[in-house]
Scaffold this active site. Structure first.
Site, PDB file in Angstrom:
ATOM      1  N   ASP A  13       0.811  -1.222   0.000  1.00  0.00           N
ATOM      2  CA  ASP A  13       0.000   0.000   0.000  1.00  0.00           C
ATOM      3  C   ASP A  13       0.841   1.267   0.000  1.00  0.00           C
ATOM      4  OD1 ASP A  13      -2.352  -1.519   0.083  1.00  0.00           O
ATOM      5  OD2 ASP A  13      -2.252  -1.664   2.258  1.00  0.00           O
ATOM      6  N   HIS A  41      -4.784  -1.692  -5.650  1.00  0.00           N
ATOM      7  CA  HIS A  41      -3.938  -0.642  -6.210  1.00  0.00           C
ATOM      8  C   HIS A  41      -4.851   0.490  -6.666  1.00  0.00           C
ATOM      9  CE1 HIS A  41      -0.522  -3.724  -7.281  1.00  0.00           C
ATOM     10  NE2 HIS A  41      -0.753  -3.630  -6.000  1.00  0.00           N
TER      11      HIS A  41
HETATM   12  P1  GDP Z   1      -0.621   0.154  -3.619  1.00  0.00           P
HETATM   13  O1  GDP Z   1      -1.298  -1.067  -3.088  1.00  0.00           O
HETATM   14  O2  GDP Z   1       0.856   0.158  -3.345  1.00  0.00           O
HETATM   15  O3  GDP Z   1      -0.922   0.412  -5.061  1.00  0.00           O
HETATM   16  O4  GDP Z   1      -1.189   1.390  -2.773  1.00  0.00           O
HETATM   17  P2  GDP Z   1      -2.752   1.665  -2.437  1.00  0.00           P
HETATM   18  O5  GDP Z   1      -3.413   2.139  -3.653  1.00  0.00           O
HETATM   19  O6  GDP Z   1      -3.336   0.490  -1.718  1.00  0.00           O
HETATM   20  O7  GDP Z   1      -2.616   2.797  -1.328  1.00  0.00           O
HETATM   21  C1  GDP Z   1      -2.149   4.063  -1.613  1.00  0.00           C
HETATM   22  C2  GDP Z   1      -3.279   5.072  -1.364  1.00  0.00           C
HETATM   23  O8  GDP Z   1      -2.735   6.361  -1.297  1.00  0.00           O
HETATM   24  C3  GDP Z   1      -4.300   5.117  -2.473  1.00  0.00           C
HETATM   25  O9  GDP Z   1      -5.543   5.415  -1.918  1.00  0.00           O
HETATM   26  C4  GDP Z   1      -3.816   6.261  -3.344  1.00  0.00           C
HETATM   27  O10 GDP Z   1      -4.862   6.887  -4.085  1.00  0.00           O
HETATM   28  C5  GDP Z   1      -3.255   7.191  -2.337  1.00  0.00           C
HETATM   29  N1  GDP Z   1      -2.107   7.982  -2.766  1.00  0.00           N
HETATM   30  C6  GDP Z   1      -1.055   7.600  -3.554  1.00  0.00           C
HETATM   31  N2  GDP Z   1      -0.132   8.565  -3.617  1.00  0.00           N
HETATM   32  C7  GDP Z   1      -0.582   9.587  -2.864  1.00  0.00           C
HETATM   33  C8  GDP Z   1      -0.057  10.870  -2.492  1.00  0.00           C
HETATM   34  O11 GDP Z   1       1.047  11.241  -2.872  1.00  0.00           O
HETATM   35  N3  GDP Z   1      -0.816  11.638  -1.658  1.00  0.00           N
HETATM   36  C9  GDP Z   1      -2.028  11.230  -1.186  1.00  0.00           C
HETATM   37  N4  GDP Z   1      -2.699  12.047  -0.385  1.00  0.00           N
HETATM   38  N5  GDP Z   1      -2.563  10.029  -1.526  1.00  0.00           N
HETATM   39  C10 GDP Z   1      -1.843   9.222  -2.334  1.00  0.00           C
HETATM   40 MG    MG Z   2      -2.860  -1.570  -1.867  1.00  0.00          MG
END
Ligand code: GDP
Ligand code: MG
Length: 424
Positions: A13, A41
């Protein structure tokens, strides 16, 4: 030509989906090489906000081919539902932009059930599974008791294979767990509803990737979870069941000859961890609640509140090493804007001594964090698009991380939307 792997450095995440969606601009092919539909994701772009589970995060880009490699846990039911859902929101998904490896193994209907039954048996000692059947699936894959996607091409032979597996699996379901058996009718229904629709997408993706490589297309490899969830190098047994490391990308993608040019390790500006297991730098109480709310830290797949803590340099340094990261993408820096002083875990205290080495899994529970405080910037940085736009304290935070882990931070993300990013 260059090949790049995007991986998580920590517990998952970190924002991998967001980074894949951003960087696919420069790639012709995106391959998911491990893990399954337990991923969440999140991608936010001009087409909307999507939580992808098994689909590669390149699916929104025209001209990008998305491949599900042999290393993934191919769950036909969840994948077909996901395809239909994402399509219903106007995204084109057809065999020209989604290709499923005929060598991917199928997650069978009983794997989810086995997962839930075992977690229930474990009770208070449960592993914190997402109950998507991932662990039972990989166990069966490696004991050669599942089905390859390519077998869907021969329904009669497939039926005979499934009948053998059914007989074998029902022994465990009925005699070990005392539950009712699966039936051939259940499997036939599953096959008709979820497997048949996927047939047009199934092909020899290994050959496809070799051709893409010969045509000098750039290939992006997308991982699920993070280094600390790797079954060989992570926080055993609270890991996932497939290798989350960049080194596994060539095998799990179906291109064993792939040369990896870049590994982008995604790191969140603070720590989060879903599920059970040791989490040395965990914060609790109002301080934790504030950070969880500020970062909206709830699982994309399960809705579970994520455990939170400060940036953990011990874990991050280890993750960078395990991933052989050449660059870091630091995400969610904007979330820390409310903090006056920002806690950072710089070392662990273990058996009365400070260490910057990530401990052996069974020692993790005995370690406590050593916390230092950096200056906060106390303002909203979500509109910053250039390095110079960031307040000095925010830049110092980034370079502090960079120096501590010995890897350059090339991307700083300050929002979930595709363009909310600073390239350095
Ligand atoms: P992944 O599983 O690694 O793809 O990550 P996730 O999508 O589960 O979790 C990352 C969360 O943070 C998601 O809800 C994204 O939309 C959000 N996100 C990603 N980058 C940023 C950022 O730079 N700032 C903020 N505020 N949210 C972000
Ligand atoms: Mg995730």
């Amino acid at each position: 030509m260059s090949n790049c792997v995007i991986v998580g450095i920590n517990w998952g995440d970190e924002g991998k989906g967001r980074m894949v969606d951003l960087l696919t601009d420069h790639y012709g092919v995106v391959v998911r090489f491990q893990g399954g539909g337990n991923a969440g994701h999140t991608v936010v772009n001009e087409k909307g906000s999507f939580a992808l589970h098994l689909l590669p995060s390149g699916i929104f880009r025209d001209g990008v081919a998305n491949v599900l490699g042999n290393g993934v846990a191919l769950d036909p039911e969840n994948l077909w539902k996901e395809i239909r859902e994402v399509r219903s929101r106007g995204i084109r998904i057809d065999p020209s932009n989604l290709k499923i490896s005929d060598r991917a193994s199928l997650l069978l209907p009983w794997h989810r059930e086995m997962d839930a039954l075992e977690e229930k048996r474990l009770g208070g000692k449960r592993y914190g599974s997402t109950k998507q059947g991932i662990a039972p699936f990989y166990a069966d894959k490696y004991q050669k008791k599942t089905v390859l996607a390519g077998e869907l091409r021969e329904p009669e032979e497939l039926k005979a294979h499934l009948a053998d597996l059914l007989e074998w699996k029902n022994l465990t379901i009925t005699r070990v767990y005392g539950e009712s058996p699966f039936t051939m009718e259940m499997l036939e229904e599953w096959h008709r509803d979820f497997c048949e629709p996927l047939l047009p997408y199934i092909c020899d993706t290994g050959a496809y990737l070799r051709d893409a490589q010969a045509e000098k297309k750039n290939i992006l490899f997308e991982a699920q979870l993070g280094a600390l969830r790797d079954p060989d190098f992570g926080i055993c047994p609270y890991t996932t069941s497939s290798n989350t490391l960049a080194a596994y990308a060539p095998i799990g993608s179906g291109l064993p000859s792939a040369r990896i040019d870049e590994v982008v390790g995604v790191v969140k500006a603070y720590s989060t961890c879903v599920g059970e297991g040791p989490f040395v730098c965990e914060m609790t109480g109002p301080e934790a609640d504030r950070l969880r709310e500020a970062g909206s830290e709830y699982g994309a797949k399960t809705g579970r509140p994520r455990r939170v803590g400060p940036l953990d340099l011990v874990a991050t340094r280890y993750g960078v090493e395990m991933q052989s990261a050449t660059r870091i993408a630091l995400t969610k820096l904007d979330v820390l804007g409310y903090m006056e002083k920002i806690p950072v875990c710089t070392r662990y205290l273990l058996r009365g001594e400070q260490t910057d080495r990530f401990p052996f899994p069974t020692d993790l529970g005995k370690a406590t964090p050593v916390i230092e405080y950096l200056d906060g910037w106390g303002c909203d940085i979500s509109r910053a698009r250039r390095w110079e736009d960031l307040p000095k304290a925010a830049r110092d935070y980034v370079t502090f991380l960079e120096d501590a882990v010995g890897c350059p931070v090339s991307y700083v993300s300050v929002g979930a939307e595709r363009d909310s990013v600073i390239f350095r």
